[in-house]
Design an enzyme around this catalytic site. Structure first.
Site, short mmCIF file in Angstrom:
data_model
loop_
_atom_site.label_atom_id
_atom_site.label_comp_id
_atom_site.label_asym_id
_atom_site.label_seq_id
_atom_site.Cartn_x
_atom_site.Cartn_y
_atom_site.Cartn_z
N GLY A 13 31.59 -22.18 -2.72
CA GLY A 13 32.98 -21.85 -2.14
C GLY A 13 33.67 -21.03 -3.27
O GLY A 13 33.26 -20.31 -3.75
N CYS A 14 35.05 -21.70 -3.32
CA CYS A 14 35.83 -21.13 -4.32
C CYS A 14 35.30 -20.97 -5.86
O CYS A 14 34.94 -22.17 -6.08
CB CYS A 14 37.32 -21.41 -4.02
SG CYS A 14 38.56 -21.03 -5.30
#
Length: 178
Positions: A13-14
């Site tokens: 993800g981020c």
């Protein structure tokens, strides 16, 4: 103490979230946010966020394998992100937020596939994490490095990044760096 350092690249993800966790892991020597496994050379953050470069937001984790094993690195990885979400983590959506282990050697690939098989069984066959060799990596812009440390009061950090760090601390207390 070992002089050997091993590096693996992870997309969870981020990259701000993943970076913040691994910067606190005992045995990790360096963490760098970047972009990997796309088809554009040295893309910008804006290009990657546009979803057309094929890159994942990743962190390169360099660690001392005598202090922490790749298996342990991956066990942390699978707790601090959801490997069953395809091309997203929470509200962050797009192929750049996909779950991936981008290995640097055949030995890493073997361990990654073993750990992923265990995780997939635990999640009843729903894990979507890709396991591929790292390709076309580039370092993210300087303002993305050490993001939580540099922006602790920013909204995303307070609401998304900090809770992931806290989850790591509670789950893996013995692995938290002093």
């Amino acid at each position: 103490m070992s002089e050997r350092v091993e590096t693996v690249t992870l997309g969870g993800g981020c990259f701000w979230c993943t970076e913040a966790v691994y910067e606190r892991v005992r045995g990790v020597k360096a963490v760098e946010s970047g972009y990997s496994n796309g088809h554009v050379d040295r893309p910008s953050y804006e290009q990657v966020c546009g979803g057309d470069t094929g890159h994942a937001e990743v962190v390169r984790v360099s660690f001392d394998p005598e202090q922490i094993t790749l298996r342990e690195i991956l066990e942390i990885f699978f707790v601090v992100h959801d490997p069953t979400q395809l091309n997203r983590q929470g509200n962050d959506t797009g192929t750049q937020y996909r779950s991936g282990i981008y290995f640097h050697s055949p030995e890493q690939e073997k361990v990654a596939r073993e750990v992923l098989a265990e995780v997939d069984e635990l999640h009843r066959g729903r894990a979507v994490t890709e396991v591929l060799p790292e390709t076309n990596y580039s370092r993210a812009e300087a303002y993305h490095q050490h993001y939580l440390a540099n922006h602790p009061n920013q909204g995303y950090c307070a609401m998304v990044v900090a809770p992931k760090v806290e989850k790591f601390r509670k789950t893996f207390g013995a692995k938290v760096a002093a």
